[in-house]
Design an enzyme around this catalytic site. Sequence first.
Site, PDB file in Angstrom:
ATOM      1  N   CYS A 199       0.838  -1.209   0.000  1.00  0.00           N
ATOM      2  CA  CYS A 199       0.000   0.000   0.000  1.00  0.00           C
ATOM      3  C   CYS A 199       0.867   1.251   0.000  1.00  0.00           C
ATOM      4  O   CYS A 199       0.545   2.242  -0.660  1.00  0.00           O
ATOM      5  CB  CYS A 199      -0.897   0.032   1.236  1.00  0.00           C
ATOM      6  SG  CYS A 199      -2.014  -1.357   1.331  1.00  0.00           S
TER       7      CYS A 199
HETATM    8  C1  BEZ Z   1       0.623  -4.770   1.826  1.00  0.00           C
HETATM    9  O1  BEZ Z   1       0.170  -3.663   1.598  1.00  0.00           O
HETATM   10  O2  BEZ Z   1       1.819  -5.006   1.728  1.00  0.00           O
HETATM   11  C2  BEZ Z   1      -0.293  -5.936   2.157  1.00  0.00           C
HETATM   12  C3  BEZ Z   1      -1.429  -5.709   2.900  1.00  0.00           C
HETATM   13  C4  BEZ Z   1      -2.252  -6.780   3.212  1.00  0.00           C
HETATM   14  C5  BEZ Z   1      -1.949  -8.062   2.766  1.00  0.00           C
HETATM   15  C6  BEZ Z   1      -0.825  -8.253   1.995  1.00  0.00           C
HETATM   16  C7  BEZ Z   1       0.016  -7.191   1.700  1.00  0.00           C
END
Ligand code: BEZ
Length: 222
Positions: free
Chosen positions: A48
Amino acid sequence: MSGKALNIGDQFPNFTADTSEGRIDFYDWMQDSWAILFSHPADYTPVCTTELARVAALVPEFHRRGVKPIALSCDNVESHKGWIEDIKSFGKLSSFDYPIIADDKRELALKFNMLDKDEINAEGIPLTCRAVFVVDDKKKLRLSILYPATTGRNFDEILRVIDSLQLTQTKSVATPADWKQGGKCMVLPTVKTEDVPKLFPDGIETIELPSGKGYLRITPQP
Ligand code: BEZ
Protein backbone atom coordinates in the site's frame (compact mmCIF):
# COMPACT_ATOMS: atom_id res chain seq x y z
CA MET A 1 -23.48 -8.65 4.72
CA SER A 2 -22.27 -6.74 1.71
CA GLY A 3 -23.58 -3.98 -0.52
CA LYS A 4 -25.10 -4.24 -3.97
CA ALA A 5 -22.50 -4.98 -6.65
CA LEU A 6 -21.87 -1.94 -8.82
CA ASN A 7 -21.81 -2.39 -12.56
CA ILE A 8 -20.24 -0.20 -15.21
CA GLY A 9 -22.76 2.51 -16.12
CA ASP A 10 -24.38 2.55 -12.65
CA GLN A 11 -24.73 5.81 -10.76
CA PHE A 12 -21.93 5.72 -8.16
CA PRO A 13 -23.63 6.27 -4.77
CA ASN A 14 -22.74 9.41 -2.86
CA PHE A 15 -21.29 9.10 0.65
CA THR A 16 -19.82 11.22 3.41
CA ALA A 17 -16.60 10.26 5.15
CA ASP A 18 -13.76 11.52 7.32
CA THR A 19 -10.50 11.84 5.41
CA SER A 20 -6.94 12.98 5.99
CA GLU A 21 -8.11 16.36 4.58
CA GLY A 22 -11.30 16.65 6.68
CA ARG A 23 -14.88 15.47 6.29
CA ILE A 24 -16.13 15.22 2.70
CA ASP A 25 -19.34 14.69 0.78
CA PHE A 26 -18.03 12.66 -2.16
CA TYR A 27 -20.11 14.40 -4.87
CA ASP A 28 -19.26 17.89 -3.50
CA TRP A 29 -15.60 16.93 -3.31
CA MET A 30 -15.64 15.72 -6.94
CA GLN A 31 -17.26 18.95 -8.20
CA ASP A 32 -17.30 18.57 -12.02
CA SER A 33 -14.23 16.31 -12.18
CA TRP A 34 -13.88 12.60 -12.66
CA ALA A 35 -12.58 10.62 -9.65
CA ILE A 36 -10.49 7.52 -9.07
CA LEU A 37 -11.34 5.92 -5.73
CA PHE A 38 -8.91 3.17 -4.79
CA SER A 39 -8.91 1.10 -1.61
CA HIS A 40 -6.21 -0.47 0.53
CA PRO A 41 -6.12 -3.24 3.13
CA ALA A 42 -4.53 -1.17 5.90
CA ASP A 43 -2.17 1.67 6.83
CA TYR A 44 1.51 0.99 7.45
CA THR A 45 1.64 -1.96 5.05
CA PRO A 46 4.38 -2.30 2.44
CA VAL A 47 2.53 -2.71 -0.89
CA CYS A 48 0.00 0.00 0.00
CA THR A 49 2.84 2.40 0.81
CA THR A 50 4.31 1.91 -2.68
CA GLU A 51 0.86 2.40 -4.26
CA LEU A 52 0.01 5.61 -2.43
CA ALA A 53 3.47 7.02 -3.20
CA ARG A 54 3.04 6.17 -6.89
CA VAL A 55 -0.36 7.88 -7.06
CA ALA A 56 1.04 10.94 -5.24
CA ALA A 57 3.74 11.19 -7.93
CA LEU A 58 1.08 10.80 -10.64
CA VAL A 59 -1.32 13.46 -9.27
CA PRO A 60 -0.41 15.92 -12.09
CA GLU A 61 -1.14 13.18 -14.67
CA PHE A 62 -4.57 12.51 -13.12
CA HIS A 63 -5.34 16.23 -12.92
CA ARG A 64 -4.30 16.73 -16.58
CA ARG A 65 -7.11 14.28 -17.42
CA GLY A 66 -9.59 16.04 -15.11
CA VAL A 67 -9.48 13.18 -12.57
CA LYS A 68 -9.20 13.65 -8.78
CA PRO A 69 -7.60 10.75 -6.85
CA ILE A 70 -8.92 9.63 -3.45
CA ALA A 71 -7.69 6.61 -1.48
CA LEU A 72 -9.51 4.57 1.19
CA SER A 73 -7.91 2.55 3.97
CA CYS A 74 -9.49 0.86 6.97
CA ASP A 75 -7.80 2.92 9.65
CA ASN A 76 -8.58 6.25 11.28
CA VAL A 77 -7.57 9.79 10.29
CA GLU A 78 -4.82 9.98 12.95
CA SER A 79 -3.25 6.82 11.58
CA HIS A 80 -3.53 8.10 7.98
CA LYS A 81 -1.79 11.35 8.90
CA GLY A 82 1.14 9.47 10.46
CA TRP A 83 1.33 7.05 7.53
CA ILE A 84 1.39 9.92 4.98
CA GLU A 85 4.77 10.97 6.45
CA ASP A 86 6.13 7.46 5.73
CA ILE A 87 4.66 7.54 2.20
CA LYS A 88 6.25 10.94 1.51
CA SER A 89 9.60 9.69 2.82
CA PHE A 90 9.43 6.46 0.80
CA GLY A 91 8.36 8.26 -2.40
CA LYS A 92 10.75 11.22 -1.85
CA LEU A 93 7.69 13.49 -2.11
CA SER A 94 7.61 17.08 -0.90
CA SER A 95 3.80 16.98 -0.60
CA PHE A 96 0.93 14.49 -0.59
CA ASP A 97 -1.91 16.06 -2.53
CA TYR A 98 -4.97 13.85 -2.26
CA PRO A 99 -7.16 12.61 0.62
CA ILE A 100 -7.24 9.19 2.24
CA ILE A 101 -10.69 8.14 3.49
CA ALA A 102 -10.77 6.76 7.04
CA ASP A 103 -12.97 3.67 6.81
CA ASP A 104 -12.00 2.20 10.18
CA LYS A 105 -15.54 0.81 10.68
CA ARG A 106 -15.42 -0.73 7.15
CA GLU A 107 -18.75 0.89 6.29
CA LEU A 108 -17.66 1.89 2.78
CA ALA A 109 -15.71 -1.33 2.28
CA LEU A 110 -18.99 -3.20 2.87
CA LYS A 111 -21.15 -0.77 0.88
CA PHE A 112 -18.88 -1.07 -2.16
CA ASN A 113 -18.05 -4.80 -1.84
CA MET A 114 -14.36 -4.20 -1.25
CA LEU A 115 -13.67 -6.93 1.31
CA ASP A 116 -11.20 -9.71 0.48
CA LYS A 117 -12.36 -12.77 2.43
CA ASP A 118 -9.00 -14.51 1.89
CA GLU A 119 -7.03 -11.77 3.69
CA ILE A 120 -7.83 -11.70 7.41
CA ASN A 121 -6.19 -9.38 9.95
CA ALA A 122 -4.99 -10.33 13.45
CA GLU A 123 -8.55 -9.86 14.82
CA GLY A 124 -9.98 -12.24 12.21
CA ILE A 125 -11.63 -9.40 10.23
CA PRO A 126 -11.37 -9.45 6.41
CA LEU A 127 -9.18 -6.71 4.93
CA THR A 128 -10.21 -4.59 1.98
CA CYS A 129 -8.93 -5.75 -1.37
CA ARG A 130 -7.40 -3.31 -3.83
CA ALA A 131 -10.52 -1.99 -5.52
CA VAL A 132 -10.37 0.71 -8.19
CA PHE A 133 -13.43 2.72 -9.21
CA VAL A 134 -13.27 5.37 -11.92
CA VAL A 135 -16.29 7.66 -11.70
CA ASP A 136 -17.01 10.23 -14.40
CA ASP A 137 -18.23 13.82 -14.12
CA LYS A 138 -21.87 12.61 -14.29
CA LYS A 139 -21.12 10.35 -11.26
CA LYS A 140 -21.37 7.21 -13.40
CA LEU A 141 -19.11 4.23 -12.72
CA ARG A 142 -16.85 3.88 -15.79
CA LEU A 143 -14.29 1.30 -14.60
CA SER A 144 -14.11 -1.19 -11.78
CA ILE A 145 -11.12 -3.44 -11.04
CA LEU A 146 -10.51 -5.70 -8.05
CA TYR A 147 -7.01 -6.87 -7.17
CA PRO A 148 -6.16 -9.16 -4.28
CA ALA A 149 -4.39 -7.62 -1.29
CA THR A 150 -1.13 -9.34 -2.28
CA THR A 151 -0.85 -7.68 -5.74
CA GLY A 152 -0.02 -3.99 -6.10
CA ARG A 153 -1.68 -2.11 -8.95
CA ASN A 154 -0.11 -0.63 -12.08
CA PHE A 155 -1.30 2.99 -12.12
CA ASP A 156 0.13 3.63 -15.59
CA GLU A 157 -2.42 1.06 -16.78
CA ILE A 158 -5.20 2.92 -14.97
CA LEU A 159 -4.15 6.19 -16.66
CA ARG A 160 -4.14 4.31 -19.98
CA VAL A 161 -7.71 3.12 -19.40
CA ILE A 162 -8.81 6.65 -18.46
CA ASP A 163 -7.29 7.89 -21.75
CA SER A 164 -9.25 5.22 -23.61
CA LEU A 165 -12.50 6.01 -21.74
CA GLN A 166 -12.18 9.73 -22.47
CA LEU A 167 -11.31 9.16 -26.15
CA THR A 168 -13.98 6.58 -26.90
CA GLN A 169 -16.80 8.55 -25.30
CA THR A 170 -16.58 11.16 -28.07
CA LYS A 171 -15.12 9.30 -31.09
CA SER A 172 -16.49 6.24 -32.93
CA VAL A 173 -13.49 4.08 -32.02
CA ALA A 174 -12.38 1.46 -29.54
CA THR A 175 -8.78 0.96 -28.40
CA PRO A 176 -7.01 -2.36 -29.08
CA ALA A 177 -4.77 -4.48 -26.87
CA ASP A 178 -1.87 -2.54 -25.38
CA TRP A 179 -3.03 0.73 -27.02
CA LYS A 180 -1.40 3.88 -25.74
CA GLN A 181 -2.31 7.56 -26.28
CA GLY A 182 -1.65 8.36 -29.97
CA GLY A 183 -1.74 4.73 -31.12
CA LYS A 184 -3.91 3.22 -33.84
CA CYS A 185 -7.57 2.59 -32.96
CA MET A 186 -10.32 0.26 -34.11
CA VAL A 187 -13.37 1.58 -35.92
CA LEU A 188 -16.42 0.60 -33.84
CA PRO A 189 -18.23 -2.47 -35.21
CA THR A 190 -21.44 -0.41 -35.15
CA VAL A 191 -20.09 2.07 -37.75
CA LYS A 192 -21.69 1.29 -41.14
CA THR A 193 -19.41 1.12 -44.21
CA GLU A 194 -21.31 4.00 -45.84
CA ASP A 195 -20.63 6.23 -42.80
CA VAL A 196 -16.85 5.60 -42.80
CA PRO A 197 -15.82 8.44 -45.21
CA LYS A 198 -17.78 11.02 -43.19
CA LEU A 199 -16.47 9.83 -39.82
CA PHE A 200 -12.92 9.01 -40.93
CA PRO A 201 -12.07 11.39 -43.81
CA ASP A 202 -8.39 10.28 -43.79
CA GLY A 203 -9.48 6.73 -44.61
CA ILE A 204 -9.24 3.48 -42.71
CA GLU A 205 -7.45 0.18 -43.27
CA THR A 206 -9.48 -3.02 -43.31
CA ILE A 207 -7.43 -6.08 -42.37
CA GLU A 208 -8.16 -9.17 -44.43
CA LEU A 209 -8.90 -12.22 -42.33
CA PRO A 210 -9.87 -15.81 -43.24
CA SER A 211 -13.53 -15.18 -42.41
CA GLY A 212 -13.68 -12.36 -45.01
CA LYS A 213 -16.02 -10.46 -42.68
CA GLY A 214 -14.06 -7.18 -42.83
CA TYR A 215 -14.65 -6.33 -39.19
CA LEU A 216 -11.09 -5.43 -38.24
CA ARG A 217 -10.91 -1.80 -39.35
CA ILE A 218 -7.99 0.34 -38.23
CA THR A 219 -7.74 4.12 -38.11
CA PRO A 220 -5.15 6.55 -36.78
CA GLN A 221 -6.31 7.94 -33.43
CA PRO A 222 -8.95 10.57 -34.19
C1 BEZ B 1 0.62 -4.77 1.83
O1 BEZ B 1 0.17 -3.66 1.60
O2 BEZ B 1 1.82 -5.01 1.73
C2 BEZ B 1 -0.29 -5.94 2.16
C3 BEZ B 1 -1.43 -5.71 2.90
C4 BEZ B 1 -2.25 -6.78 3.21
C5 BEZ B 1 -1.95 -8.06 2.77
C6 BEZ B 1 -0.82 -8.25 2.00
C7 BEZ B 1 0.02 -7.19 1.70
